[in-house]
Design an enzyme around this catalytic site. Structure first.
Site, PDB file in Angstrom:
ATOM      1  N   HIS A   1     -16.649  -2.914 -16.573  1.00 21.56           N
ATOM      2  CA  HIS A   1     -17.869  -3.698 -16.298  1.00 21.56           C
ATOM      3  C   HIS A   1     -17.830  -5.083 -16.948  1.00 21.56           C
ATOM      4  CE1 HIS A   1     -20.092   0.384 -15.646  1.00 21.56           C
ATOM      5  NE2 HIS A   1     -19.302   0.083 -14.648  1.00 21.56           N
TER       6      HIS A   1
ATOM      7  N   THR B   1     -21.611   8.685 -22.256  1.00 21.26           N
ATOM      8  CA  THR B   1     -22.059   8.138 -20.976  1.00 21.26           C
ATOM      9  C   THR B   1     -22.959   9.150 -20.262  1.00 21.26           C
ATOM     10  OG1 THR B   1     -21.414   7.188 -18.840  1.00 21.26           O
ATOM     11  CG2 THR B   1     -19.972   8.906 -19.731  1.00 21.26           C
TER      12      THR B   1
HETATM   13  N1  APR Z   1     -23.266   9.571 -29.438  1.00 24.92           N
HETATM   14  C1  APR Z   1     -22.846   9.998 -28.207  1.00 24.92           C
HETATM   15  N2  APR Z   1     -23.579   9.835 -27.061  1.00 24.92           N
HETATM   16  C2  APR Z   1     -24.794   9.263 -27.194  1.00 24.92           C
HETATM   17  C3  APR Z   1     -25.299   8.811 -28.445  1.00 24.92           C
HETATM   18  C4  APR Z   1     -24.474   9.001 -29.592  1.00 24.92           C
HETATM   19  N3  APR Z   1     -24.864   8.593 -30.797  1.00 24.92           N
HETATM   20  N4  APR Z   1     -26.544   8.271 -28.231  1.00 24.92           N
HETATM   21  C5  APR Z   1     -26.792   8.391 -26.902  1.00 24.92           C
HETATM   22  N5  APR Z   1     -25.754   8.998 -26.285  1.00 24.92           N
HETATM   23  C6  APR Z   1     -25.604   9.312 -24.862  1.00 24.92           C
HETATM   24  C7  APR Z   1     -26.926   9.583 -24.138  1.00 24.92           C
HETATM   25  O1  APR Z   1     -27.285  10.943 -24.210  1.00 24.92           O
HETATM   26  C8  APR Z   1     -26.579   9.165 -22.709  1.00 24.92           C
HETATM   27  O2  APR Z   1     -26.057  10.263 -21.975  1.00 24.92           O
HETATM   28  O3  APR Z   1     -25.054   8.183 -24.244  1.00 24.92           O
HETATM   29  C9  APR Z   1     -25.467   8.119 -22.886  1.00 24.92           C
HETATM   30  C10 APR Z   1     -25.871   6.680 -22.580  1.00 24.92           C
HETATM   31  O4  APR Z   1     -26.162   6.609 -21.212  1.00 24.92           O
HETATM   32  P1  APR Z   1     -26.594   5.215 -20.536  1.00 24.92           P
HETATM   33  O5  APR Z   1     -27.606   4.553 -21.368  1.00 24.92           O
HETATM   34  O6  APR Z   1     -26.929   5.538 -19.121  1.00 24.92           O
HETATM   35  O7  APR Z   1     -25.266   4.323 -20.618  1.00 24.92           O
HETATM   36  P2  APR Z   1     -23.945   4.380 -19.707  1.00 24.92           P
HETATM   37  O8  APR Z   1     -23.632   5.736 -19.240  1.00 24.92           O
HETATM   38  O9  APR Z   1     -22.887   3.661 -20.463  1.00 24.92           O
HETATM   39  O10 APR Z   1     -24.402   3.457 -18.454  1.00 24.92           O
HETATM   40  C11 APR Z   1     -23.458   3.196 -17.451  1.00 24.92           C
HETATM   41  O11 APR Z   1     -24.961   1.623 -16.407  1.00 24.92           O
HETATM   42  O12 APR Z   1     -26.604   0.114 -16.819  1.00 24.92           O
HETATM   43  C12 APR Z   1     -25.299   0.244 -16.403  1.00 24.92           C
HETATM   44  O13 APR Z   1     -23.482  -1.270 -16.555  1.00 24.92           O
HETATM   45  C13 APR Z   1     -24.330  -0.461 -17.337  1.00 24.92           C
HETATM   46  O14 APR Z   1     -22.194   0.311 -18.207  1.00 24.92           O
HETATM   47  C14 APR Z   1     -23.539   0.678 -17.971  1.00 24.92           C
HETATM   48  C15 APR Z   1     -23.651   1.778 -16.934  1.00 24.92           C
END
Ligand code: APR
Length: 240
Positions: free
Chosen positions: A108, A179
């Site tokens: 990204h 994620t």
């Molecule tokens: N350790 C491990 N996992 C964690 C922690 C932690 N301390 N804190 C939160 N999480 C988990 C949450 O439970 C959730 O499942 O991380 C995940 C974060 O999810 P999102 O906020 O949806 O982020 P992500 O999956 O990276 O989003 C994907 O979406 O908005 C777009 O481009 C953006 O790259 C991003 C993509």
């Protein structure tokens, strides 16, 4: 560790949460306070580039004050131990690079890079904080510059995506860290690895759409769970 040679990793915002970088969809997540369609789409940028840049300038300042945590550092250590190790990240924060990871595929983009809206030159690194002017301009042609990140409605960089799928087709072990596994095409990568008989481990304090399908789920926070899991691997000679 003679058995396992090829490892792929997919990281999301959760791995940087304990460094102080907000996630997107979790508690206090960016998309809970801001509308993605106002800030992270090409249309939003065309409509109001100043507003979009003010938001990215705020995120750059916030991220600029963050340091890699124990999970980032454990991945850098794993890379040094394993023959084939590829770190695929959805994160734009650059914390993997700061932790010393080398073989990184950024799906990204990166918030510390900019590119010319006329594509007159290759993208360039810019770590100024605060930005001297908003919106910043291309140093070569003076056109509007934009963050070198992938916005909703845009395609991912072709080469990075091809590499990511190729790596997931041939890895023996895949770690999926922090994620929500809802954003495509990244969310399909663990399923590609499973289809190719890889052992897939998910690190997440919450269940995600892939939790039922993976080989192992490790709860808790990444900064605690990943180094512990890795130490057990080092001690046991194969994935715990
Ligand atoms: N350790 C491990 N996992 C964690 C922690 C932690 N301390 N804190 C939160 N999480 C988990 C949450 O439970 C959730 O499942 O991380 C995940 C974060 O999810 P999102 O906020 O949806 O982020 P992500 O999956 O990276 O989003 C994907 O979406 O908005 C777009 O481009 C953006 O790259 C991003 C993509």
């Amino acid at each position: 560790m003679s058995k396992i040679q090829s490892v792929a990793v997919l990281t999301g915002a959760g791995i940087s949460a304990e460094s102080g970088v907000p996630t997107f969809r979790g508690e206090g997540g960016l998309w809970r306070s801001y509308r993605a369609e106002d800030l992270a789409t090409p249309y939003a940028f065309r409509r109001d580039p100043k507003l979009v840049w003010e938001w990215y300038a705020w995120r750059r300042s916030l991220i600029g004050a963050c340091q890699p945590n124990a999970a980032h550092l454990a991945l850098a250590e794993m890379e040094a131990h394993l023959d084939e190790f590829v770190l695929i990240t959805q994160n734009v924060d650059g914390l993997h690079q700061l932790a010393g990871s080398q073989n990184i595929v950024e799906l990204h983009g990166n918030i510390w890079r900019m590119r010319c809206t006329r594509d007159c030159c290759p993208s360039w690194e810019d770590r100024c904080d605060p930005l001297p002017e908003i919106p910043p301009l291309c140093p070569s042609c003076g056109a509007l510059a934009r963050p070198d990140v992938v916005w909703f409605g845009e395609s991912l960089p072709g080469e990075a995506l091809d590499t990511a799928f190729e790596v997931c087709r041939r890895c023996q072990v895949m770690l999926v860290i922090g994620t929500s596994a809802v954003v495509q095409p990244a969310a399909s990568l663990p399923l590609v690895a499973l289809q190719n008989d890889a052992y897939v481990v998910e690190f997440n304090p919450e269940a995600t759409p892939i939790s039922e399908a993976v080989s192992q789920v490790v709860g808790g926070s990444a900064a605690e769970a990943l180094p512990r899991w890795w130490r057990r691997w080092l001690a046991g000679g194969r994935h715990p």
